[in-house]
Design a protein around this motif. Structure first.
Motif, PDB file in Angstrom:
ATOM      1  N   SER A  72       0.689  -1.077  -0.095  1.00  6.82           N
ATOM      2  CA  SER A  72       0.073  -0.106   0.033  1.00  6.82           C
ATOM      3  C   SER A  72       1.043   1.246  -0.179  1.00  6.82           C
ATOM      4  O   SER A  72       2.073   1.092   0.348  1.00  6.82           O
ATOM      5  N   ASP A 111       0.160   3.669   1.890  1.00  7.39           N
ATOM      6  CA  ASP A 111       0.212   4.160   3.075  1.00  7.39           C
ATOM      7  C   ASP A 111       1.055   3.589   4.134  1.00  7.39           C
ATOM      8  O   ASP A 111       1.084   2.336   4.424  1.00  7.39           O
ATOM      9  N   HIS A 119       1.262   3.247   7.290  1.00  8.31           N
ATOM     10  CA  HIS A 119       0.498   2.577   8.275  1.00  8.31           C
ATOM     11  C   HIS A 119       0.046   1.131   7.980  1.00  8.31           C
ATOM     12  O   HIS A 119       0.007   0.335   9.122  1.00  8.31           O
ATOM     13  N   TRP A 120      -0.272   1.030   6.688  1.00  8.33           N
ATOM     14  CA  TRP A 120      -0.993  -0.248   6.188  1.00  8.33           C
ATOM     15  C   TRP A 120       0.108  -1.426   6.582  1.00  8.33           C
ATOM     16  O   TRP A 120      -0.153  -2.437   6.844  1.00  8.33           O
ATOM     17  N   PRO A 157       0.717  -4.040  10.781  1.00 10.48           N
ATOM     18  CA  PRO A 157       0.709  -5.378  11.076  1.00 10.48           C
ATOM     19  C   PRO A 157       1.689  -6.494  10.660  1.00 10.48           C
ATOM     20  O   PRO A 157       1.959  -7.351  11.164  1.00 10.48           O
ATOM     21  N   MET A 158       1.982  -6.328   9.441  1.00  9.82           N
ATOM     22  CA  MET A 158       3.171  -7.508   8.374  1.00  9.82           C
ATOM     23  C   MET A 158       4.389  -7.176   9.464  1.00  9.82           C
ATOM     24  O   MET A 158       4.792  -8.327   9.771  1.00  9.82           O
ATOM     25  N   LEU A 181      -5.949 -12.187   3.321  1.00  7.09           N
ATOM     26  CA  LEU A 181      -7.171 -12.919   4.072  1.00  7.09           C
ATOM     27  C   LEU A 181      -8.253 -13.336   3.176  1.00  7.09           C
ATOM     28  O   LEU A 181      -8.714 -14.440   3.048  1.00  7.09           O
ATOM     29  N   LEU A 194     -10.855 -15.473  13.858  1.00  2.52           N
ATOM     30  CA  LEU A 194     -11.640 -14.125  13.474  1.00  2.52           C
ATOM     31  C   LEU A 194     -12.898 -14.305  13.742  1.00  2.52           C
ATOM     32  O   LEU A 194     -13.595 -13.229  14.252  1.00  2.52           O
ATOM     33  N   ILE A 218     -13.127 -13.085  17.545  1.00  4.74           N
ATOM     34  CA  ILE A 218     -12.765 -11.911  17.538  1.00  4.74           C
ATOM     35  C   ILE A 218     -14.025 -11.067  17.081  1.00  4.74           C
ATOM     36  O   ILE A 218     -14.473 -10.043  17.906  1.00  4.74           O
ATOM     37  N   MET A 278     -12.414  -6.493   8.161  1.00  9.19           N
ATOM     38  CA  MET A 278     -11.712  -7.744   7.975  1.00  9.19           C
ATOM     39  C   MET A 278     -10.416  -7.362   7.067  1.00  9.19           C
ATOM     40  O   MET A 278     -10.446  -7.746   5.781  1.00  9.19           O
ATOM     41  N   LEU A 336      -6.343  -6.922   7.109  1.00  6.52           N
ATOM     42  CA  LEU A 336      -4.962  -7.120   7.739  1.00  6.52           C
ATOM     43  C   LEU A 336      -4.048  -5.946   7.599  1.00  6.52           C
ATOM     44  O   LEU A 336      -3.346  -5.748   8.642  1.00  6.52           O
ATOM     45  N   GLY A 337      -3.963  -5.373   6.697  1.00  6.09           N
ATOM     46  CA  GLY A 337      -3.228  -4.080   6.293  1.00  6.09           C
ATOM     47  C   GLY A 337      -4.311  -3.082   6.709  1.00  6.09           C
ATOM     48  O   GLY A 337      -5.463  -2.989   6.452  1.00  6.09           O
ATOM     49  N   VAL A 338      -3.662  -1.990   7.804  1.00  8.29           N
ATOM     50  CA  VAL A 338      -4.658  -0.947   8.135  1.00  8.29           C
ATOM     51  C   VAL A 338      -4.156   0.287   7.483  1.00  8.29           C
ATOM     52  O   VAL A 338      -3.147   1.145   8.095  1.00  8.29           O
ATOM     53  N   GLY A 339      -4.809   0.784   6.503  1.00  2.00           N
ATOM     54  CA  GLY A 339      -4.476   1.919   5.565  1.00  2.00           C
ATOM     55  C   GLY A 339      -5.422   2.986   5.413  1.00  2.00           C
ATOM     56  O   GLY A 339      -6.606   2.810   6.231  1.00  2.00           O
ATOM     57  N   LYS A 340      -5.565   3.437   4.160  1.00  4.24           N
ATOM     58  CA  LYS A 340      -6.632   4.403   3.939  1.00  4.24           C
ATOM     59  C   LYS A 340      -8.011   3.643   4.088  1.00  4.24           C
ATOM     60  O   LYS A 340      -8.951   4.454   4.646  1.00  4.24           O
ATOM     61  N   ARG A 343      -8.554   3.683   7.615  1.00  2.00           N
ATOM     62  CA  ARG A 343      -8.413   4.702   8.738  1.00  2.00           C
ATOM     63  C   ARG A 343      -9.012   5.875   8.240  1.00  2.00           C
ATOM     64  O   ARG A 343      -9.380   7.095   8.865  1.00  2.00           O
ATOM     65  N   MET A 368     -15.402  -1.902  15.372  1.00  2.00           N
ATOM     66  CA  MET A 368     -14.315  -2.408  15.965  1.00  2.00           C
ATOM     67  C   MET A 368     -12.815  -1.919  15.297  1.00  2.00           C
ATOM     68  O   MET A 368     -12.796  -1.519  14.206  1.00  2.00           O
ATOM     69  N   VAL A 371      -8.997  -6.427  12.280  1.00  2.00           N
ATOM     70  CA  VAL A 371      -8.537  -7.739  12.661  1.00  2.00           C
ATOM     71  C   VAL A 371      -7.090  -7.531  12.834  1.00  2.00           C
ATOM     72  O   VAL A 371      -6.361  -8.196  13.302  1.00  2.00           O
ATOM     73  N   GLY A 372      -6.360  -6.957  11.760  1.00  2.00           N
ATOM     74  CA  GLY A 372      -4.771  -6.813  11.585  1.00  2.00           C
ATOM     75  C   GLY A 372      -4.155  -6.184  12.840  1.00  2.00           C
ATOM     76  O   GLY A 372      -3.132  -6.052  12.791  1.00  2.00           O
TER      77      GLY A 372
END
Lengths: 118, 118
Positions: A11, A13, A15-16, A19-20, A70, A112, A115, B68, B70-74, B77, B99, B102-103
């Protein structure tokens, strides 16, 4: 010598990737001698070929690729196998193992569900 | 009445959705009365607004959205908070809970590290 590549989408981004990187750090923490790298399909670096080239130059003989996806679609079922074929022919002395995508792992699906419900 | 929306990216590839559907089925199996739906950001249906409209018409008063990703991007967020704001103003009588992705869940990161290493 063995190495693990956590292969994710990528990505723009920054921040993306957290988690990796967090998974990579968890492995490094539990197994301080482990060789682990993140690599990305697009939009981020390094790509898979670069990560493998780096491990190859370190004398790695076994590389496990873990698809950090995923959803299991074109990237995992089409793009990645082509990339693996290319790597296998480029590095005939390295044994490559490409695991199933994490989204296909029953224990991950169980977690999952836990959660989501908790 | 409570409901859960498993909110994922979406894909043109029908195989892509199988893990999301598998999580939905796990929840339905453990909690037969649970109201659970998958919804998608793009390329797949239903979208989040359609899933919420359907639950609203069933009299649901509490909706939990589980990103759902894994990567937390645009998407997580930026796009999702905007969609949540719109839903909250459209359905003032529904309590929404979004929530963390999940990542970002420590237990999931632990399991991913375990899967990658195993």
């Amino acid at each position: 010598m063995k190495a693990i590549v956590l292969f994710a989408h990528g990505s723009r981004d920054p921040h993306w990737h957290l988690p990796m990187v967090a998974v990579k750090e968890r492995i490094a923490h539990s197994h301080p001698d482990a060789l682990v790298a993140c690599a990305y399909l697009e939009l981020s670096t390094p790509d898979l070929a670069t990560a493998v080239a780096s491990f190859s130059s370190q004398g790695v003989t076994d590389i496990r690729v873990v698809p950090m996806f995923l959803g299991v679609g074109k990237h995992v079922r089409h793009d990645l196998p082509l990339m693996m074929d290319e790597l296998k022919s480029q590095y005939p002395d390295i044994h490559f193992e490409c695991m199933q995508a994490v989204g296909e792992h029953p224990e991950l699906l169980d977690l999952l569900a836990k959660i989501a419900w908790a």
